[in-house]
Design an enzyme around this catalytic site. Structure first.
Site, PDB file in Angstrom:
ATOM      1  N   ASN A 212       0.845  -1.185   0.000  1.00 34.26           N
ATOM      2  CA  ASN A 212       0.000   0.000   0.000  1.00 34.26           C
ATOM      3  C   ASN A 212       0.886   1.242   0.000  1.00 34.26           C
ATOM      4  O   ASN A 212       2.111   1.145   0.015  1.00 34.26           O
ATOM      5  CB  ASN A 212      -0.946  -0.014   1.197  1.00 34.26           C
ATOM      6  CG  ASN A 212      -0.193  -0.113   2.501  1.00 34.26           C
ATOM      7  OD1 ASN A 212       0.473   0.839   2.920  1.00 34.26           O
ATOM      8  ND2 ASN A 212      -0.266  -1.279   3.159  1.00 34.26           N
ATOM      9  N   ASP A 280      -4.532  -6.751   4.680  1.00 34.65           N
ATOM     10  CA  ASP A 280      -5.569  -7.620   5.241  1.00 34.65           C
ATOM     11  C   ASP A 280      -5.486  -9.035   4.689  1.00 34.65           C
ATOM     12  O   ASP A 280      -5.899  -9.990   5.347  1.00 34.65           O
ATOM     13  CB  ASP A 280      -6.959  -7.052   4.950  1.00 34.65           C
ATOM     14  CG  ASP A 280      -7.223  -5.762   5.707  1.00 34.65           C
ATOM     15  OD1 ASP A 280      -6.762  -5.652   6.849  1.00 34.65           O
ATOM     16  OD2 ASP A 280      -7.881  -4.867   5.149  1.00 34.65           O
ATOM     17  N   PRO A 308      -3.347 -12.522   9.909  1.00 37.17           N
ATOM     18  CA  PRO A 308      -3.720 -12.420  11.326  1.00 37.17           C
ATOM     19  C   PRO A 308      -4.042 -10.973  11.693  1.00 37.17           C
ATOM     20  O   PRO A 308      -3.432 -10.040  11.163  1.00 37.17           O
ATOM     21  CB  PRO A 308      -2.473 -12.912  12.064  1.00 37.17           C
ATOM     22  CG  PRO A 308      -1.353 -12.761  11.083  1.00 37.17           C
ATOM     23  CD  PRO A 308      -1.959 -12.979   9.742  1.00 37.17           C
ATOM     24  N   ILE A 310      -3.579  -8.248  14.001  1.00 32.03           N
ATOM     25  CA  ILE A 310      -2.604  -7.926  15.053  1.00 32.03           C
ATOM     26  C   ILE A 310      -3.245  -7.089  16.153  1.00 32.03           C
ATOM     27  O   ILE A 310      -3.111  -7.384  17.349  1.00 32.03           O
ATOM     28  CB  ILE A 310      -1.395  -7.189  14.446  1.00 32.03           C
ATOM     29  CG1 ILE A 310      -0.768  -8.033  13.335  1.00 32.03           C
ATOM     30  CG2 ILE A 310      -0.358  -6.897  15.533  1.00 32.03           C
ATOM     31  CD1 ILE A 310       0.292  -7.300  12.533  1.00 32.03           C
ATOM     32  N   LEU A 311      -3.946  -6.031  15.779  1.00 26.09           N
ATOM     33  CA  LEU A 311      -4.578  -5.148  16.768  1.00 26.09           C
ATOM     34  C   LEU A 311      -5.565  -5.916  17.633  1.00 26.09           C
ATOM     35  O   LEU A 311      -5.540  -5.826  18.874  1.00 26.09           O
ATOM     36  CB  LEU A 311      -5.277  -3.995  16.039  1.00 26.09           C
ATOM     37  CG  LEU A 311      -6.168  -3.072  16.873  1.00 26.09           C
ATOM     38  CD1 LEU A 311      -5.378  -2.418  18.000  1.00 26.09           C
ATOM     39  CD2 LEU A 311      -6.810  -2.007  15.979  1.00 26.09           C
ATOM     40  N   PHE A 329      -5.251   2.536  14.539  1.00 21.68           N
ATOM     41  CA  PHE A 329      -5.473   3.538  13.502  1.00 21.68           C
ATOM     42  C   PHE A 329      -6.419   2.965  12.459  1.00 21.68           C
ATOM     43  O   PHE A 329      -6.418   1.751  12.207  1.00 21.68           O
ATOM     44  CB  PHE A 329      -4.154   3.936  12.837  1.00 21.68           C
ATOM     45  CG  PHE A 329      -3.445   5.073  13.515  1.00 21.68           C
ATOM     46  CD1 PHE A 329      -3.395   6.330  12.930  1.00 21.68           C
ATOM     47  CD2 PHE A 329      -2.839   4.888  14.742  1.00 21.68           C
ATOM     48  CE1 PHE A 329      -2.748   7.383  13.553  1.00 21.68           C
ATOM     49  CE2 PHE A 329      -2.179   5.926  15.377  1.00 21.68           C
ATOM     50  CZ  PHE A 329      -2.138   7.182  14.778  1.00 21.68           C
ATOM     51  N   LYS A 347     -12.537  -4.389  17.052  1.00 19.98           N
ATOM     52  CA  LYS A 347     -11.164  -4.730  17.430  1.00 19.98           C
ATOM     53  C   LYS A 347     -10.980  -4.806  18.943  1.00 19.98           C
ATOM     54  O   LYS A 347     -10.067  -5.476  19.423  1.00 19.98           O
ATOM     55  CB  LYS A 347     -10.182  -3.694  16.866  1.00 19.98           C
ATOM     56  CG  LYS A 347     -10.226  -3.535  15.351  1.00 19.98           C
ATOM     57  CD  LYS A 347      -9.669  -4.731  14.629  1.00 19.98           C
ATOM     58  CE  LYS A 347      -9.570  -4.472  13.135  1.00 19.98           C
ATOM     59  NZ  LYS A 347      -8.992  -5.585  12.395  1.00 19.98           N
TER      60      LYS A 347
END
Length: 406
Positions: A212, A280, A308, A310-311, A329, A347
């Site tokens: 990205n 993602d 996975p 992470i957050l 974020f 999340k």
């Protein structure tokens, strides 16, 4: 910031030794004290009189100085210092430090050290790239020494490449950062904070990948602000356009799985901030050979799987292992408030900073950001500001939250 702080500056023999004079000036100008040690080779480039006069302390070089050694001088030197800096550090002196040799005042002081050491290597590019030097470098890092530089550039010998000593202002910035981080009056002194930054890359084949447009500027600015506030920062970064800030512990990663593993290995911490732009998805199976065009021109199909989260994985940890603050974020291109609010709930993070990265905002890759901050109380819109200002604003809020819990 350097008032009352004493730096033991070891200057070794190389053409870059003249830069040590500028480093002495910078430290003195900031109110710090410098005690120079010059190796015998260093004195071929810088005189003890010049270094000692500028430092305000006699430049030392002799291990068997009867006056000082009556007070066990080489031990006293390092005990009396707050920090040890070796600039420039030749390949020979790196080898001495790595192997524990102590045959002069400088190497003996290093072996007897009980203080942090900042090393600024300086040597020919081939000497720097040589396998023994790289092995010695790895040993110094494992021993806890901080390496600043070297830079790429033209050498005194006419060759070009890595090996030039970092500029004095860069080394001075590392010295400032160290003293700042060890100042127990700073608001985040003693706090360990994890920051992810940059972009991940998911390989499609040996030459292509998914990624990205993240520049890593926001995560870097946050890490720098936290460091300036006294935090011990674990900085886990993917690909970025900017270098990591001085004084943080850097882990470089490539894929989302790499970042997941690095984050969980870096725990526990007091605060975890997830600013990285993580892919993602990834291909279920990356090609081992370059994917070729089909003869009929049909594009190849790719089967994707989720990476996975992470957050979410950190936010869901048991309270005994979970950071006090988990901060995410959200980069959105539409319905920013609605999508960010849903993401925070999904999340399980404490705070979430959302920004609009749609075309025309200039957020991805730019130097400024517009933040919508979410917590249990709702959301608030921050005015557009530089990414450095965002880092400072978030740092102030973190410090207030942690200190209010005391």
């Amino acid at each position: 910031m350097l008032a009352g702080r004493k730096t033991l500056l070891i200057v070794t023999g190389g053409i870059a030794a003249f830069k040590a004079i500028d480093l002495i000036r910078l430290i003195k100008k900031a109110g710090g004290e410098v005690q120079p040690i010059l190796t015998q080779s260093a004195q071929e480039f810088v005189t003890p009189l010049t270094a000692g006069t500028l430092a305000g302390n006699a430049a030392l070089s002799e291990l068997f100085d009867l006056t000082r050694e009556s007070e066990i001088g080489h031990i006293e030197l390092v005990r009396d210092a707050d920090l040890v800096v070796v600039a420039p550090c030749t390949a020979n002196f790196m080898a001495k430090m790595a192997h524990g040799l102590a045959d002069d005042l400088a190497s003996t002081a290093i072996l007897a050290r009980d203080k942090h050491v900042i090393v600024a290597p300086a040597m020919n590019v081939k000497m720097w790239e040589a396998a023994p030097t790289q092995r010695n470098l790895a040993t110094l890092i494992d021993d806890g020494m901080q390496i600043v530089g070297p830079d790429d550039g033209e050498m005194a010998c006419g060759e070009f490449g890595p090996g030039r000593m970092a500029e004095p202002d860069t080394i001075f910035a590392a010295i400032e950062d160290y003293f700042q981080a060890t100042d127990d009056t700073l608001p985040l002194a003693g706090k360990r904070i994890l920051v992810t930054s940059g972009a991940t890359r998911e390989p499609l084949d040996p030459v292509r990948y998914l990624t990205n447009a993240s520049s890593g500027k926001q995560g870097t600015a946050i890490a720098a602000a936290l460091r300036a506030a006294g935090a011990d920062v674990e900085f886990i970064t993917g690909v970025a356009e900017v270098p990591p800030p001085n004084g943080v512990n850097v882990t470089n990663i490539t894929t989302a799985q790499d970042m997941y593993d690095a984050v969980h290995e870096a725990l526990p911490c007091d605060v975890a901030i997830f600013c990285a732009a993580v892919s993602d998805w990834r291909p279920r199976q990356a090609g081992t050979e370059k994917i070729k065009k089909k003869g009929d021109g049909e594009a190849p199909s790719l089967e994707m799987v989720l990476n996975p989260d992470i957050l979410k994985s950190v936010a869901a940890l048991d309270p005994s292992e979970r950071p006090e603050l988990v901060i995410g974020f959200a980069a959105e291109t539409e319905n920013v408030i609605e999508h960010a609010k849903a993401k925070r709930e999904r999340k399980g993070c404490d705070w979430l900073l959302a920004n609009d990265v749609s075309a025309g905002t200039g957020t991805f890759g730019g130097d400024s950001n517009s933040i919508i901050f979410f917590d249990d109380q709702g959301h608030e819109v921050w005015p557009r500001m530089s990414k450095q200002e965002v880092g400072m604003a978030l740092t102030d809020r973190i410090a207030s939250a942690l200190n209010s819990q005391k």
